[in-house]
Design an enzyme around this catalytic site. Structure first.
Site, PDB file in Angstrom:
ATOM      1  N   ASP A 149      -0.113  -0.881   9.713  1.00 27.84           N
ATOM      2  CA  ASP A 149       1.114  -0.515  10.412  1.00 27.84           C
ATOM      3  C   ASP A 149       2.176  -0.006   9.448  1.00 27.84           C
ATOM      4  O   ASP A 149       2.703  -0.762   8.631  1.00 27.84           O
ATOM      5  CB  ASP A 149       1.626  -1.729  11.205  1.00 27.84           C
ATOM      6  CG  ASP A 149       2.448  -1.286  12.405  1.00 27.84           C
ATOM      7  OD1 ASP A 149       3.174  -0.280  12.260  1.00 27.84           O
ATOM      8  OD2 ASP A 149       2.345  -1.920  13.463  1.00 27.84           O
TER       9      ASP A 149
ATOM     10  N   GLY B  41       0.807  -1.223   0.000  1.00 23.06           N
ATOM     11  CA  GLY B  41       0.000   0.000   0.000  1.00 23.06           C
ATOM     12  C   GLY B  41       0.830   1.259   0.000  1.00 23.06           C
ATOM     13  O   GLY B  41       0.358   2.330   0.376  1.00 23.06           O
TER      14      GLY B  41
ATOM     15  N   ASP C 290      -5.459   9.827   2.343  1.00 21.01           N
ATOM     16  CA  ASP C 290      -4.710  10.784   1.505  1.00 21.01           C
ATOM     17  C   ASP C 290      -5.543  11.348   0.356  1.00 21.01           C
ATOM     18  O   ASP C 290      -5.142  11.302  -0.806  1.00 21.01           O
ATOM     19  CB  ASP C 290      -3.435  10.115   0.951  1.00 21.01           C
ATOM     20  CG  ASP C 290      -2.510   9.668   2.064  1.00 21.01           C
ATOM     21  OD1 ASP C 290      -2.865   9.848   3.239  1.00 21.01           O
ATOM     22  OD2 ASP C 290      -1.425   9.153   1.765  1.00 21.01           O
TER      23      ASP C 290
HETATM   24  C1  GDL Z   1       0.288   6.929   4.390  1.00 22.00           C
HETATM   25  C2  GDL Z   1      -0.419   6.137   3.352  1.00 22.00           C
HETATM   26  C3  GDL Z   1       0.416   4.975   2.854  1.00 22.00           C
HETATM   27  C4  GDL Z   1       1.892   5.300   2.850  1.00 22.00           C
HETATM   28  C5  GDL Z   1       2.275   5.618   4.265  1.00 22.00           C
HETATM   29  C6  GDL Z   1       3.755   5.904   4.522  1.00 22.00           C
HETATM   30  C7  GDL Z   1      -1.884   5.053   5.007  1.00 22.00           C
HETATM   31  C8  GDL Z   1      -3.255   4.627   5.370  1.00 22.00           C
HETATM   32  N1  GDL Z   1      -1.718   5.683   3.827  1.00 22.00           N
HETATM   33  O1  GDL Z   1      -0.261   7.825   4.949  1.00 22.00           O
HETATM   34  O2  GDL Z   1      -0.029   4.641   1.580  1.00 22.00           O
HETATM   35  O3  GDL Z   1       2.654   4.245   2.366  1.00 22.00           O
HETATM   36  O4  GDL Z   1       1.571   6.740   4.700  1.00 22.00           O
HETATM   37  O5  GDL Z   1       4.204   7.002   3.789  1.00 22.00           O
HETATM   38  O6  GDL Z   1      -0.979   4.844   5.763  1.00 22.00           O
END
Ligand code: GDL
Length: 457
Positions: free
Chosen positions: A234, A19, A127
């Site tokens: 996490d 993600g 985001d």
């Molecule tokens: C975030 C983003 C994620 C990203 C991470 C670290 C979430 C829910 N969304 O905010 O895609 O990889 O920070 O930069 O964590």
């Protein structure tokens, strides 16, 4: 709805989220991941690479049959390893919540995935802009209500009837800091918690986006608001926000009894797949050992297993070399023990007069020799992808060490007065040069996280 928990218990989810921002992993890498996850008893993988165009920017566009066939391979491999494949989509950049066409576009996409065997889905609203369109405000009144409607509808259409299938949602404020800033509007989390179907899982990253600690107290308070225990997303090992960092340390600072406080925990780790061996291994230990989990011990065990990937065409890595290597990268807020000892010695040499150095100078030469031997052995790795993963960041470590060695020698020869040293390999322009470095050097940060103007000549 009853004020107490109305959570309907689903399976405890543990595993890996793809993600992050940046290049998604390859099919081969995912296949390795699923095998590791199965042997380390992790049960869920979430497909949601931020920069797969279909995930966010072009979320309305259907997959071509070729693209779908590629995705199917990962679905099949997951199933073969007994791992749940969750398909995530992030429509939040430009969705109109009140538009039937947009809802239908989501349905069509989920239908495509259903056809290749996916039963589990996630809608991610992280985001994204949190300003509402007038038409959405008129229909729903709040962001939370708008998102809950989409989620509940898709949950009912695609997941509810399938026993064991899960539906996950990432809220727009997904950590305490964002909640405190009022992201998503007033009472967003309470409203979302109250209106989402009780079987839907809600992601949460902790007090911050990258959370050093996620305490039981924090989770208990949150559970009351969400009307369910959260599923931890996490980011402890995520590194997409800083190209110099790689995290090879253990999962740590999470509640001892995960299953009592959470509906699951999934890590969104380093973009560089090969850096994730220890993080994923230790997550497996954390969720399966409960109270008996020790981060230090899991780190040591993880290194023992990882060492087999460090075969070289020359001399073998010693265990101490691997430990130092992984301790240097380790975690966002801390180094591993070996790297901390090394830093202490270096600080003594830089900050004190040579008469006050004690044994630190001897130890510095020992550390330097170890850094040099790791440099050679890294280059000689047979696993080239592992080498490419670390090569650039390790290069910097080596460069800094050589500069420090020159500086320290110079300081010694010059009797410890404030010295101005030169290094023939570290020159203006090519060393610490460029726009990014210049921008970074304008402001300094103190230990409280406050910024101030750096002193420039
Ligand atoms: C975030 C983003 C994620 C990203 C991470 C670290 C979430 C829910 N969304 O905010 O895609 O990889 O920070 O930069 O964590």
């Amino acid at each position: 709805m009853n004020e107490e928990s109305t959570v309907e218990t689903g399976p405890f989810l543990s595993g890996v989220i793809e993600g992050f921002y940046g290049r998604p992993w390859t099919l081969e890498q995912r296949s390795v991941l699923f095998q590791r996850m199965a042997s380390w008893r992790l049960n869920t993988y979430l497909y949601g690479p931020k920069d797969d165009l279909h995930h966010r920017a072009s979320w309305r566009r259907l997959y071509s049959s070729e693209d779908l066939a590629v995705l199917r391979e990962s679905v099949v491999q997951c199933q073969a390893n007994g791992i749940r494949f969750v398909y995530a989509i992030g429509p939040g950049l430009d969705i109109t919540y009140s538009s039937e066409e947009d809802l239908e576009a989501l349905r069509q996409r989920l239908k495509q995935l259903r056809e290749i065997g996916v039963a589990d889905f996630a809608l991610l609203f992280d985001d994204i802009p949190d300003s509402m369109l007038e038409c959405d405000r008129a229909q729903f009144g709040s962001f939370a209500a708008a998102q809950a409607r989409i989620c509940n509808t898709l949950y009912a259409d695609f997941v509810q009837e399938i026993p064991e299938a899960v539906f996950l949602v990432c809220p727009t404020p997904y950590c305490s800091r964002m909640d405190q800033e009022g992201l998503g509007g007033e009472n967003y989390l309470d409203d979302l918690g109250a209106s989402l179907h009780p079987s839907i899982y809600l992601f949460w990253t902790g007090p911050g986006i990258i959370s050093r600690e996620i305490s039981e107290g924090h989770l208990a308070a949150l559970k009351r608001r969400l009307k369910r225990a959260p599923l931890i997303w996490d980011n402890y090992h995520a590194n997409d926000y800083d190209l110099r960092r790689l995290y090879t340390g253990p999962i740590d600072g999470r509640p001892a009894k995960a299953t009592e406080h959470l509906t699951g925990i999934m890590i969104n780790p380093n973009c560089e797949f090969e850096a994730n061996f220890v993080p994923v291994y230790t997550l497996g230990r954390y969720v399966n050992l409960g109270d008996a989990y020790s981060a230090n011990q899991a780190f040591a065990e993880g290194l023992t297993l990882w060492q087999s990937e460090f075969e070289t065409v020359g001399e073998a890595w010693s265990r101490d070399e691997l430990t130092l290597f992984a301790s240097i990268y380790y975690l966002p807020f801390s180094m591993g023990d070996s790297a901390s000892s090394m830093m202490e010695d270096i600080k003594v040499l830089i900050q004190r007069e040579p008469t006050d150095w004690g044994d630190a100078e001897g130890r510095f030469h020992f550390w330097r020799a170890r850094i040099q031997s790791i440099s050679v052995k890294l280059t000689e790795l047979k696993h080239r992808e592992l080498f490419y993963t670390f090569n650039r960041q390790w290069w910097e470590i080596r460069e800094e060490f050589e500069l420090l060695a020159r500086f320290i020698e110079h300081k010694k020869v010059n009797g410890g007065r404030t010295v101005l040293a030169r290094s023939p390999e570290h020159l203006c322009g090519t060393y610490r040069g460029g726009t990014i470095h210049q921008l970074q050097s304008l402001l300094s940060m103190n230990e409280d996280g406050q910024f101030f103007e750096s002193n420039h000549e």
